[in-house]
Design a protein around this motif. Structure first.
Motif, mmCIF file in Angstrom:
data_model
loop_
_atom_site.group_PDB
_atom_site.id
_atom_site.type_symbol
_atom_site.label_atom_id
_atom_site.label_comp_id
_atom_site.label_asym_id
_atom_site.label_seq_id
_atom_site.Cartn_x
_atom_site.Cartn_y
_atom_site.Cartn_z
ATOM 1 N N VAL A 147 37.718 44.707 72.523
ATOM 2 C CA VAL A 147 38.754 45.233 73.427
ATOM 3 C C VAL A 147 38.969 46.717 73.124
ATOM 4 N N ILE A 148 39.059 47.028 71.838
ATOM 5 C CA ILE A 148 39.257 48.440 71.449
ATOM 6 C C ILE A 148 38.068 49.269 71.936
ATOM 7 N N SER A 149 36.878 48.741 71.665
ATOM 8 C CA SER A 149 35.646 49.445 72.067
ATOM 9 C C SER A 149 35.634 49.671 73.588
ATOM 10 N N PHE A 150 36.026 48.625 74.352
ATOM 11 C CA PHE A 150 36.011 48.731 75.820
ATOM 12 C C PHE A 150 36.988 49.805 76.305
ATOM 13 N N PHE A 151 38.218 49.768 75.775
ATOM 14 C CA PHE A 151 39.209 50.722 76.269
ATOM 15 C C PHE A 151 38.880 52.160 75.858
ATOM 16 N N VAL A 152 38.375 52.322 74.627
ATOM 17 C CA VAL A 152 38.024 53.678 74.174
ATOM 18 C C VAL A 152 36.880 54.229 75.034
ATOM 19 N N SER A 153 35.822 53.424 75.204
ATOM 20 C CA SER A 153 34.668 53.933 75.968
ATOM 21 C C SER A 153 35.010 54.101 77.454
ATOM 22 N N SER A 154 35.784 53.174 78.014
ATOM 23 C CA SER A 154 36.162 53.298 79.435
ATOM 24 C C SER A 154 36.963 54.571 79.668
ATOM 25 N N PHE A 155 37.937 54.791 78.774
ATOM 26 C CA PHE A 155 38.788 55.975 78.944
ATOM 27 C C PHE A 155 37.962 57.255 78.793
ATOM 28 N N THR A 156 37.126 57.278 77.750
ATOM 29 C CA THR A 156 36.345 58.495 77.488
ATOM 30 C C THR A 156 35.404 58.795 78.653
ATOM 31 N N LEU A 157 34.662 57.770 79.097
ATOM 32 C CA LEU A 157 33.677 57.990 80.165
ATOM 33 C C LEU A 157 34.366 58.341 81.484
ATOM 34 N N SER A 158 35.470 57.650 81.782
ATOM 35 C CA SER A 158 36.199 57.940 83.028
ATOM 36 C C SER A 158 36.747 59.359 82.998
ATOM 37 N N ALA A 159 37.354 59.740 81.864
ATOM 38 C CA ALA A 159 37.956 61.071 81.757
ATOM 39 C C ALA A 159 36.889 62.156 81.924
ATOM 40 N N LEU A 160 35.755 61.955 81.267
ATOM 41 C CA LEU A 160 34.661 62.934 81.379
ATOM 42 C C LEU A 160 34.230 63.113 82.835
ATOM 43 N N LEU A 161 34.064 61.982 83.510
ATOM 44 C CA LEU A 161 33.577 62.018 84.887
ATOM 45 C C LEU A 161 34.622 62.605 85.845
ATOM 46 N N VAL A 162 35.880 62.243 85.603
ATOM 47 C CA VAL A 162 36.952 62.770 86.452
ATOM 48 C C VAL A 162 37.012 64.299 86.315
ATOM 49 N N ILE A 163 36.947 64.780 85.076
ATOM 50 C CA ILE A 163 37.009 66.245 84.849
ATOM 51 C C ILE A 163 35.811 66.918 85.523
ATOM 52 N N TYR A 164 34.640 66.319 85.329
ATOM 53 C CA TYR A 164 33.409 66.923 85.867
ATOM 54 C C TYR A 164 33.423 66.956 87.406
ATOM 55 N N LEU A 165 33.777 65.819 88.022
ATOM 56 C CA LEU A 165 33.755 65.761 89.491
ATOM 57 C C LEU A 165 34.907 66.539 90.114
ATOM 58 N N SER A 166 36.001 66.640 89.367
ATOM 59 C CA SER A 166 37.123 67.437 89.841
ATOM 60 C C SER A 166 36.734 68.915 89.836
ATOM 61 N N ASP A 167 36.092 69.339 88.747
ATOM 62 C CA ASP A 167 35.619 70.728 88.657
ATOM 63 C C ASP A 167 34.611 71.047 89.755
ATOM 64 N N ALA A 168 33.777 70.057 90.040
ATOM 65 C CA ALA A 168 32.746 70.256 91.068
ATOM 66 C C ALA A 168 33.334 70.182 92.473
ATOM 67 N N GLY A 169 34.599 69.795 92.566
ATOM 68 C CA GLY A 169 35.286 69.747 93.867
ATOM 69 C C GLY A 169 34.891 68.552 94.723
ATOM 70 N N VAL A 170 34.290 67.532 94.102
ATOM 71 C CA VAL A 170 33.856 66.360 94.873
ATOM 72 C C VAL A 170 35.070 65.539 95.310
ATOM 73 N N PHE A 171 35.911 65.220 94.344
ATOM 74 C CA PHE A 171 37.170 64.538 94.666
ATOM 75 C C PHE A 171 38.289 65.371 94.073
ATOM 76 N N THR A 172 39.366 65.501 94.831
ATOM 77 C CA THR A 172 40.388 66.439 94.361
ATOM 78 C C THR A 172 41.755 65.814 94.141
ATOM 79 N N GLU A 173 41.969 64.625 94.656
ATOM 80 C CA GLU A 173 43.313 64.055 94.447
ATOM 81 C C GLU A 173 43.256 62.709 93.723
#
Lengths: 502, 161
Positions: A281-307
């Motif tokens: 459970v710990i492994s799932f939440f840590v990796s999910s949060f990390t991967l989601s956060a990375l992708l959100v920051i990257y796609l937000s910077d790229a202007g793909v999704f903004t809200e």
């Protein structure tokens, strides 16, 4: 030689039990007055019954004792059963005419059984209800396990049940006996099925589906979510419903489905702290949060999704779908190619390869193994940095406290390396067919981790050798290699013996 | 009159493309008026005075958001029994629709039924029927023989013990 007859006997017994499942789509076909589908399933059930009874009689006549089954043969039963059931379950697909070839039908069935969710079936929006029911039933049964199903209902015929159970990639004991464990797995699944289907049924009617469609779609989406399968009754997958609520219900059930059955059982027993302490459970939440956060920051910077809502529905949802190895997609395959870039695809590949929890319906390397490996590596680095000469005991919590020893670390590493080798082979073969490396990596990670998201490579027009490769990879990934290797080893041994004799 | 002229003008500007092409060239078509011809699938998903239609043109499928009243002209929806109405949709394409949580969708300006849906005739396959009868009968006879075999084996083992 006695072992060979045992394999025939036990495999036949499991297939005999499985044959009863054909009755369910037959009832659906009758309900819709769809006689052609009724005949397809009748033919398939008849063949399945006759073959299984033949195997039982053949094995039983020559069997010394039922208890003589070795581990090797137990594992063979599991892997052999999966092959035969795939061959049988593909018959109605091919007879329906919606699979262009028997190979395509085998691909879809293996994808269902292994809870992958990729498909080659044609004209999905027009397939018979009975066949759609069959697709989702296979993924539901495959998620819990065909052996688990057989052990639950045919235990009197299953002297060596635990060996088959392990061969199917499950090893947790919820209660002291394997039949009890198998029955608990089904009890947990049925409780969730009742709740999940009801919620989706109600939500389906709220978003405009007629009651009968809402019911079937609710059942199918639940089965696909809980089994982390990712099938859906229509071509657009979860995008068909255009509803955040429907997506959220699916999300809740695919996350719950990706957790270890041991965790579900512990929670039912009132051990709530298990959820907080469990390494998976710990492994799932840590990796999910990390991967989601990375992708959100990257796609937000790229202007793909903004809200925020778009970010959650199109990015976080897909990361979680990939990580739990479900494969519900809230964007089109083309969007991965056009918008997500190499970094986005790499993050998705990592999420798909890690996968869900061990002894769950999910695929992938599994959070438990990743957790163990990371813990072992950090412990080693720590020891090196501190120059510590004393031996420290490293512990991790998974249902109970475990000491991380060399054997546990080696076992986790072996399976992980096997996954990565399989991924690499798949990558080479897919690239060989002319696909771009990043696209190939995405698709093969999806196949290896039994995920089901596609970047567009999987289609009826892809080369046959690639279809066959993906079938083998899905099979290896779901059974976690060992029982398949035993089957291959025994087959090679048998063939070489035969050649030596003649 | 004005709205009819507007629709005709938009129709003249827009171009007919397949859904697959639309998805492949999503950046170029973003917020542009496009025309697609596709079959309506399953049913109308009503949302107050608006609705969602799912359409499939054989290359891919997409959701169309439109006023509920526009759907009144639809009579047949695609499923196993029916070939749905084939409609011509003039719509604005959004590759990242703000209104719908970033979904790639179409907002319809106008829809026209260009081909009425119909019930698909699926004659009963005689060879399937024959195989099913033969298979079912054979498997039931095998099942009966198998049960007898098991009974005899059980008797034998009881006698020997």
């Amino acid at each position: 030689m006695s072992g060979f007859y045992s394999v025939a006997y036990y495999t036949g017994t499991i297939i005999f039990g499985f044959s009863a499942l054909f009755l369910l789509p037959m009832i659906i076909a009758l309900f819709y007055a769809d006689l052609n589908s009724l005949f397809d399933f009748t033919i398939s059930m008849s063949l399945s019954l006759m073959m299984s009874m033949g195997m039982i009689v053949y094995g039983h006549n020559r069997l010394d004792t039922k208890e003589s089954l070795s581990w090797r043969h137990g594992l063979m039963v599991a892997s052999f059963t999966w092959i035969l059931l795939t061959l049988i379950s593909a018959i109605p697909y091919r007879l329906s005419g919606y699979s262009l070839s028997y190979l395509d039908a085998l691909f879809d069935v293996m994808s269902g059984f292994t809870t992958t969710g990729l498909f080659l079936i044609q004209d999905l929006d027009h397939i018979p209800q009975a066949l759609n029911f069959w697709r989702h039933l296979l993924t539901f049964v495959g998620g819990q396990g065909m052996i688990v199903l057989a052990i639950s209902f045919f235990v009197k015929e299953m002297g060596s049940a635990y060996k088959f159970y392990v061969g199917e990639g499950k090893d947790i004991a919820l209660v002291p006996n394997v039949r009890g464990t198998a029955q608990w797995i089904w009890k947990i699944s049925f409780i969730y099925m009742f709740i999940g289907t009801s919620l989706l049924w109600i939500q389906g009617m709220r978003i405009g589906l007629s009651p009968i469609n809402a019911f079937f779609h609710g059942l199918y989406i639940f089965q696909a979510a809980w089994s982390t399968g990712g099938f859906a009754p229509n071509y657009q997958n979860i995008l068909f419903y255009h509803d955040f609520g429907y997506e959220i219900i699916g999300l809740i059930f695919f996350i719950i489905g990706s957790f270890n059955f041991g965790l579900h059982y512990a929670l039912i027993q009132g051990k709530k702290q298990e959820f907080r302490k469990n390494i998976e459970v710990i492994s799932f939440f840590v990796s999910s949060f990390t991967l989601s956060a990375l992708l959100v920051i990257y796609l937000s910077d790229a202007g793909v999704f903004t809200e925020g809502i778009s970010m959650f529905r199109r990015v976080v949802y897909n990361v979680l779908s990939a990580h739990t190895t479900t494969g519900f997609g809230t964007i089109y395959a083309q969007q991965f190619v056009q918008d997500w870039g190499a970094l986005g695809i790499t993050i998705m590949v990592v999420a798909m390869l890690i996968g869900g929890s061990a002894c769950s319906t999910a695929g992938g390397i599994k959070g438990l193994r990743v957790g163990i490996i990371l813990k072992g590596i950090f412990a080693d680095i720590n020891r090196l940095i501190k120059g510590d000469k004393t031996m420290r005991v490293i512990k991790y919590h998974h249902i109970k406290e475990h000491v991380l020893d060399d054997a546990g670390f080696r076992s986790a590493t072996t399976i992980t390396v096997l996954y990565l080798i399989t991924f690499t082979i798949g990558l080479i073969l897919t690239s060989f067919a002319g696909y771009a490396l990043t696209d190939a990596a995405f698709e093969v990670a999806s196949v290896t981790g039994n995920v089901g998201l596609s970047i567009g490579i999987t289609s009826a027009s892809m080369p046959d050798y690639l279809k066959l490769t993906y079938i083998v990879i899905m099979y290896l990934g779901r059974l976690e290699f060992i029982s398949v290797f035993v089957l291959i080893g025994m087959f090679v041994k048998g063939v070489s013996k035969w050649f030596r004799r003649y | 009159m004005v709205s009819t002229l507007l629709v005709l003008w938009i129709g003249a500007q827009a171009q007919l493309i397949s859904i697959q092409e639309l998805l492949n060239q999503s950046k170029a078509y973003d917020q542009q008026t496009v025309i697609i011809e596709a079959e309506v699938i399953l049913e109308v998903l009503e949302r107050d005075d608006m609705a969602w239609l799912n359409v499939n043109d054989g290359t891919n499928a997409i959701g169309v958001f439109l006023p509920l009243e526009m759907t009144e002209k639809l009579t047949t929806f695609g499923n196993h029994q029916n070939q749905g109405d084939r409609i011509r949709i003039e719509a604005i394409f959004y590759r990242n629709c703000f209104e719908h949580g970033g979904e790639m969708d179409l907002h319809a300006i106008n829809i026209d039924v260009i081909e009425k849906g119909f019930r698909i005739e699926r004659p009963i396959s005689t060879w399937k029927f024959s195989f099913a009868i033969v298979g079912f009968t054979s498997s039931m006879i095998s099942l009966w023989m198998y049960r007898r075999y098991r009974k005899n084996k059980r008797k034998e083992s009881n006698l020997s013990s």
